[in-house]
Design a protein around this motif. Structure first.
Motif, PDB file in Angstrom:
ATOM      1  N   UNK A 112     -15.921  17.071   8.116  1.00 47.25           N
ATOM      2  CA  UNK A 112     -17.382  15.534   8.899  1.00 47.25           C
ATOM      3  C   UNK A 112     -18.821  15.940   8.742  1.00 47.25           C
ATOM      4  N   UNK A 113     -19.385  17.050   8.875  1.00 47.10           N
ATOM      5  CA  UNK A 113     -20.580  17.787   9.450  1.00 47.10           C
ATOM      6  C   UNK A 113     -21.118  17.458   7.648  1.00 47.10           C
ATOM      7  N   UNK A 114     -19.954  17.800   6.618  1.00 50.56           N
ATOM      8  CA  UNK A 114     -20.083  16.831   5.246  1.00 50.56           C
ATOM      9  C   UNK A 114     -20.575  15.809   4.702  1.00 50.56           C
ATOM     10  N   UNK A 115     -19.817  15.178   5.059  1.00 51.30           N
ATOM     11  CA  UNK A 115     -19.566  13.659   4.886  1.00 51.30           C
ATOM     12  C   UNK A 115     -18.652  14.003   4.129  1.00 51.30           C
ATOM     13  N   UNK A 116     -17.184  14.353   4.108  1.00 51.28           N
ATOM     14  CA  UNK A 116     -15.858  14.204   3.155  1.00 51.28           C
ATOM     15  C   UNK A 116     -14.535  13.858   4.306  1.00 51.28           C
ATOM     16  N   UNK A 117     -15.062  13.556   4.871  1.00 56.05           N
ATOM     17  CA  UNK A 117     -13.743  13.005   5.625  1.00 56.05           C
ATOM     18  C   UNK A 117     -13.691  11.612   5.573  1.00 56.05           C
ATOM     19  N   UNK A 118     -11.979  10.758   5.525  1.00 56.02           N
ATOM     20  CA  UNK A 118     -12.494   9.005   4.857  1.00 56.02           C
ATOM     21  C   UNK A 118     -11.503   8.786   5.440  1.00 56.02           C
ATOM     22  N   UNK A 119     -11.597   7.190   6.255  1.00 50.25           N
ATOM     23  CA  UNK A 119     -10.386   6.811   6.886  1.00 50.25           C
ATOM     24  C   UNK A 119      -9.660   5.618   6.323  1.00 50.25           C
ATOM     25  N   UNK A 120      -9.020   5.482   7.028  1.00 44.37           N
ATOM     26  CA  UNK A 120      -8.753   3.868   6.260  1.00 44.37           C
ATOM     27  C   UNK A 120      -8.250   3.361   7.549  1.00 44.37           C
ATOM     28  N   UNK A 121      -9.123   2.430   7.983  1.00 44.31           N
ATOM     29  CA  UNK A 121      -9.041   1.788  10.194  1.00 44.31           C
ATOM     30  C   UNK A 121      -8.439   0.240   9.629  1.00 44.31           C
ATOM     31  N   UNK A 122      -7.783   0.303  11.232  1.00 40.54           N
ATOM     32  CA  UNK A 122      -6.702  -1.398  10.896  1.00 40.54           C
ATOM     33  C   UNK A 122      -7.907  -1.415  12.570  1.00 40.54           C
ATOM     34  N   UNK A 123      -8.189  -3.632  12.220  1.00 40.81           N
ATOM     35  CA  UNK A 123      -8.568  -3.459  13.677  1.00 40.81           C
ATOM     36  C   UNK A 123      -9.870  -2.631  14.014  1.00 40.81           C
ATOM     37  N   UNK A 124     -10.565  -1.028  13.355  1.00 41.90           N
ATOM     38  CA  UNK A 124     -11.203  -0.614  13.895  1.00 41.90           C
ATOM     39  C   UNK A 124     -10.513   0.364  14.486  1.00 41.90           C
ATOM     40  N   UNK A 125      -9.408   0.995  14.285  1.00 40.56           N
ATOM     41  CA  UNK A 125      -8.596   2.016  14.245  1.00 40.56           C
ATOM     42  C   UNK A 125      -8.314   2.616  13.590  1.00 40.56           C
ATOM     43  N   UNK A 126      -8.591   3.986  12.840  1.00 39.08           N
ATOM     44  CA  UNK A 126      -7.981   5.310  11.720  1.00 39.08           C
ATOM     45  C   UNK A 126      -6.308   4.980  12.203  1.00 39.08           C
TER      46      UNK A 126
END
Length: 284
Positions: free
Chosen positions: A184-198
């Motif tokens: 997270x600190x290095x901005x290397x994690x990503x999510x797919x979210x549905x209605x704002x929920x990962x």
């Protein structure tokens, strides 16, 4: 045939880099680790060894304790060279907890460990290495691709712990909190979210000169079988290509036909296999 141990990363790279870049996607692990060792914040203290025959470097291995020895995919590797390497490690009392890498080289390595070192191999995983240069048609599903934020840290830690258990990697479970924080600190994690929920995650891992590796693709049980893993992988791959990388690479479990098929549908193609063995002393 000589085994040379190097302590300087740049000198080691000068000797072996031309062997690795011939198969850059397959060798993303070795290339990515060596690239990372150039960075000041790297705390890795590696073992770096290469084989020289008739004045030419023909093979290499490396290890960053407590991890396993790595044997990359190198066209000039030979059974005799690998056997000589194993004998060197045994003679110099190196710890050999296991080995991973190109399938044939690894098989030669464990055969030599078994016959010369009284070490018993235990197959841990067979992995496929896939490479993507051009994306296929995107999957169609509702949702959004977003970068993980500091507010997502608790969820990220939980998911890394679950991911470690799912893939049978104890070190990921043990380091789940640190891994999540770092990603997270290095901005290397990503999510797919549905209605704002990962509902699924994927991470950007090591880089080579031309490529970037994706790992830690994970979807919790309650969201599986809905295509979310494909979506987050597709959009992270797209993000990396748009950043200027020429290709993306990732590893799959070769025993999981579904995951291999999913990645191929979004544009990944198989380029090689990687096999992982743990080694332990043979019982008397």
């Amino acid at each position: 045939m000589d085994i040379i141990e190097e302590t300087n990363v740049n000198r080691f790279k000068a000797e072996v880099n031309h062997l690795l870049v011939e198969r850059e996607a397959e060798n993303n692990l070795s290339l990515g680790l060596l690239r990372g060792m150039d960075q000041e914040e790297s705390s890795l203290v590696p073992y770096l060894l290469y084989i020289k025959e008739a004045g030419k470097t023909t093979c290499m291995t490396m290890r960053t304790p407590p991890h396993l020895w790595i044997l990359p995919s190198i066209s000039t590797a030979s059974k005799a060279g690998i056997e000589h390497l194993v004998q060197y490690l045994l003679d110099h009392e190196y710890d050999i907890p296991g080995v991973l890498g190109e399938e044939q080289a690894v098989e030669w390595f464990i055969e030599a460990c078994h016959s010369k070192g009284n070490l018993e191999p235990n197959l841990h995983m067979r992995q496929g290495i896939y490479k993507l240069e051009k994306l296929a048609t995107p999957p169609e599903r509702e949702g959004n691709f977003v970068k993980a934020e500091k507010s997502d840290l608790a969820l990220a830690k939980k998911w890394f712990l679950q991911y470690g258990k799912e893939v049978g990697e104890a070190h990921i479970e043990e380091q789940a909190s640190d891994l999540a924080t770092d990603m997270i600190e290095k901005e290397k994690m990503f999510f797919w979210t549905v209605n704002g929920v990962p509902v699924s995650m994927a991470c950007r891992a090591r880089e080579t000169l031309n490529g970037a590796t994706i790992n830690a693709v994970f979807t919790p049980d309650e969201h599986k079988r809905k295509g979310y893993g494909s979506l987050v992988t597709y959009h992270l791959s797209k993000y990396l290509l748009e950043k200027g990388f020429l290709f993306c690479s990732l590893y799959t479990d070769m025993d999981n036909a579904t995951s291999n098929s999913i990645y191929q549908k979004i544009g990944y193609r198989w380029v090689g296999n990687s096999i992982v063995y743990h080694l332990h002393s043979r019982k008397a």
